[in-house]
Design a protein around this motif. Structure first.
Motif, PDB file in Angstrom:
ATOM      1  N   SER A 181      -6.454   2.542  -5.079  1.00 34.82           N
ATOM      2  CA  SER A 181      -6.106   3.401  -3.947  1.00 34.82           C
ATOM      3  C   SER A 181      -7.000   4.624  -3.867  1.00 34.82           C
ATOM      4  O   SER A 181      -7.015   5.321  -2.864  1.00 34.82           O
ATOM      5  N   TYR A 206       0.861  -1.193   0.000  1.00 30.10           N
ATOM      6  CA  TYR A 206       0.000   0.000   0.000  1.00 30.10           C
ATOM      7  C   TYR A 206       0.895   1.239   0.000  1.00 30.10           C
ATOM      8  O   TYR A 206       2.118   1.126   0.142  1.00 30.10           O
ATOM      9  N   GLY A 234      -2.550  -2.543  -3.165  1.00 28.00           N
ATOM     10  CA  GLY A 234      -3.248  -1.294  -3.460  1.00 28.00           C
ATOM     11  C   GLY A 234      -2.509  -0.653  -4.619  1.00 28.00           C
ATOM     12  O   GLY A 234      -1.285  -0.516  -4.561  1.00 28.00           O
ATOM     13  N   ALA A 259      -6.074  -0.514   3.099  1.00 23.73           N
ATOM     14  CA  ALA A 259      -5.134  -1.585   3.466  1.00 23.73           C
ATOM     15  C   ALA A 259      -5.404  -2.068   4.885  1.00 23.73           C
ATOM     16  O   ALA A 259      -5.435  -3.268   5.159  1.00 23.73           O
ATOM     17  N   SER A 292      -5.193   4.634   0.180  1.00 22.83           N
ATOM     18  CA  SER A 292      -4.527   3.343   0.230  1.00 22.83           C
ATOM     19  C   SER A 292      -4.356   2.822   1.655  1.00 22.83           C
ATOM     20  O   SER A 292      -4.636   1.653   1.934  1.00 22.83           O
ATOM     21  N   ASP A 293      -3.922   3.683   2.587  1.00 21.85           N
ATOM     22  CA  ASP A 293      -3.651   3.174   3.947  1.00 21.85           C
ATOM     23  C   ASP A 293      -4.926   2.776   4.681  1.00 21.85           C
ATOM     24  O   ASP A 293      -4.967   1.766   5.370  1.00 21.85           O
TER      25      ASP A 293
END
Ligand code: FMN
Length: 575
Positions: free
Chosen positions: A354, A272, A323, A283, A279-280
């Protein structure tokens, strides 16, 4: 030389005392000693109480690292306001948002409305929903620095999952103290501030590691690697004594235990971007879903890793999740080529966008992995808007699907290995048949349940055993509301058949089913014999299930003379 001041208050039932200690220049530890606490959140027994440690750093700017448990409210706030003027407080650093360290954040914000709260992105998000009021904040990432002046330059070390997703460590270059909150801590309450006597504390140190850190052994190793470049004098933990005398030895033990743990475990490598799109967030939700199945996850930032490490990681991983990075990210593209070269046909794969607007196209990559022979564990997750609860639920369920695919052989083996006489004996335990339904915000879930029983009379309560990897598990957290639908004898097959279908991540489980909303918002199934509206009061971890105990607040029976559907089993190794 350390200066120690004790403040004691003893109540009839529990002993709560405070200790303030100068642990280094301009640095004071406030240790809240909870002598008699004998249970901790995940229900492991404590033998020696615990402490909640908070720290004041006085540079040209004034910072407080963590607060304390709400049970110390009066004692802690009296002490704190005696030591500093809250109006002068510049920063409140939040190592993580678990209530035993952040239980008094709201109180500190009241005394110091000007303070800037410093924490990881997720920590600030969690805090916003905890304190329900606006506050100044500064989001920090691994390697970010904050200069307090007077030589106290702080650097933040990202340590996700130790043991909450939002954990950061804080390092002070002047005093060489690393503030680690839960990591390297122990539930141990005693007067000595430091770890003078290793023999006395080592059993509690290991027990704490086993209960809290071992499930995240990969994250422990990643954090130790990030700490590697720092010269350490002291590890200032959030629980128990601070590590000074045996610091190196105790860190080494974490490393050895974690290495031993990661050697044999099944894991997924999840790629990610900390800095791109959502994304984070996505994830983390997928990682949470995977973890429910007992599979470990190694989170790797596309832009903060090396090809050699990725090659080894990917060849050992049972599954890969990615991602999409941005199309122009050359660094991520080099890593992607390494992944494609190391991936092999026995692995499972899952891809998600993402949501940054310029994502690498997902489908060509999907084709490449399929050509190598990887099995797709969930359909690509395409993100068109900022993540809300519905998207997080899709990610959570997708992660669980992937984890279940990876552990399918293990589950079959476990079922087969139960002695057949015992299986038959257990199979004589019979229960009713129910559908649990729950709505949170604008998303809903449901599951067929039979491991349900009344569990208290006053107030009325029920208990349900919910497998850890059920989709509905995230709707049954403390304080959540749901409906227990009781099914009717001879009129339940169509309902059971519907809810036992395999639903893809995030699917509408109520399509084609008549429901009416209960007063708590969850669906009542129109064809059920009776229903009860419930609110989760506590959860007990029981190996592969949670026992969810709930109060019952309202309910009705549709047909007074009808009977509840009963589920008779022959063997006890499944429902
Ligand atoms: C008769 C029967 C009773 C069940 N009872 C329970 C139960 O009490 N607790 C539980 O976690 N799962 C129970 N299950 C399993 C789930 O209902 C079902 O497999 C699940 O809804 C599918 O998983 P998912 O909802 O996570 O996709 C039962 C299944 C059947 C067939």
């Amino acid at each position: 030389m350390v200066a120690i001041k004790d403040t004691k208050q003893t109540t009839n039932t529990t002993r709560l005392t405070l200790q303030t200690v100068e642990i280094a220049p301009d640095t004071t530890a406030i240790r809240c000693l909870d002598w008699d606490r004998d249970r901790f959140d995940i229900e492991f027994g404590l033998q020696n109480g615990t402490t909640y440690n908070s720290f004041i750093i006085q540079g040209e700017k004034l910072a407080l690292v963590d607060t304390s448990h709400a049970k110390f409210r009066q004692l802690y706030l009296e002490l704190l306001t005696g030591l500093i003027d809250p109006a002068q407080l510049d920063y409140l650093i939040i190592s993580h948002t678990e209530p035993d360290h952040s239980g008094l954040v709201k109180d500190v914000l009241k005394l110091a409305p000007q303070v800037t709260v410093v924490g990881a992105k997720v920590a600030i998000k969690f805090l916003e929903s905890m304190v329900h009021q606006p506050f100044e904040h500064q989001i920090v990432k691994n390697g970010d620095r904050l200069d307090l002046g007077g030589g106290h330059e702080l650097e933040f070390v990202s340590a996700p999952n130790l043991h909450w997703p939002d954990t950061i460590f804080t390092y002070d270059y002047l005093t060489q103290i690393l503030y680690t909150c839960d990591a390297f801590g122990m539930h141990y309450c005693d007067e000595p501030t430091f770890d003078e006597d290793l023999e006395l504390i080592e059993a509690d140190y290991q027990y704490y590691y086993d209960c809290l850190m071992k499930p995240n052994a990969r994250s422990v190793l990643a954090a130790i690697k990030r700490m590697g470049k720092l010269e350490l004098a002291t590890i200032a933990t959030g629980h128990g004594p601070l590590l000074q005398y045996h610091r190196a030895e105790l860190v080494d033990r974490y490393q050895q235990w974690s290495q031993a743990q990661t050697k044999t475990e099944t894991f997924v490598a999840l790629f990610y971007s900390e800095d791109y799109g959502y994304s984070d967030d996505l994830a983390r939700a997928i990682a949470q879903g995977i973890a429910k199945t007992g599979v470990a996850v190694e989170l790797v930032d596309w832009n903060n890793t090396e090809p050699q490490f990725v090659r080894e990681l990917v060849s050992g991983a049972a599954g890969l999740v990615m991602g999409m990075p941005t199309q122009s990210d050359t660094e991520a593209h080099a890593i992607l080529s390494t992944i494609l070269a190391a991936a092999h046909g026995k692995q499972a794969i899952g891809l998600f966008e993402s949501g940054g607007g310029e994502d690498e196209p997902i489908y060509p990559l999907r084709n490449q992995f399929q050509e190598i022979g990887l099995t797709e564990a969930f359909e690509p997750i395409l993100v068109k808007e900022s993540p809300n609860r519905a998207i997080e639920q899709v990610c959570d369920e997708a992660g669980t699907d992937l984890g279940q695919w990876l552990t399918r052989d293990r589950s079959v083996r476990q079922i087969k290995c139960i002695d057949s006489g015992l299986q038959k004996a257990l199979g004589r335990i019979s229960n009713g048949l129910y559908i649990i339904t729950a709505t949170k915000g604008d998303i809903s879930s449901a599951m067929v349940a039979s491991w349900v029983m009344q569990a208290s009379l006053s107030p009325l309560g029920i208990a349900i055993a919910v497998a850890k990897d059920r989709a509905i598990e995230s709707f049954l957290q403390m304080g959540d509301r749901f409906v227990l639908n009781v099914l009717e004898e001879d009129n339940y097959q169509h309902i059971i058949r519907h809810f036992l279908k395999r639903f893809p991540p995030g699917a509408d489980r109520f399509e084609g089913i008549d429901t009416v909303p209960a007063s708590n918002g969850s669906p009542i199934i129109a064809d059920s014999l009776a229903y009860a509206e419930c609110e989760v009061q506590s959860r007990l971890e029981c190996s592969d299930h949670w026992i969810v105990y709930s109060n019952v607040q309202a309910g009705r029976v549709a047909k007074l003379d009808a009977l509840t559907a009963v589920h008779h089993r022959k063997i006890g190794n499944h429902y």
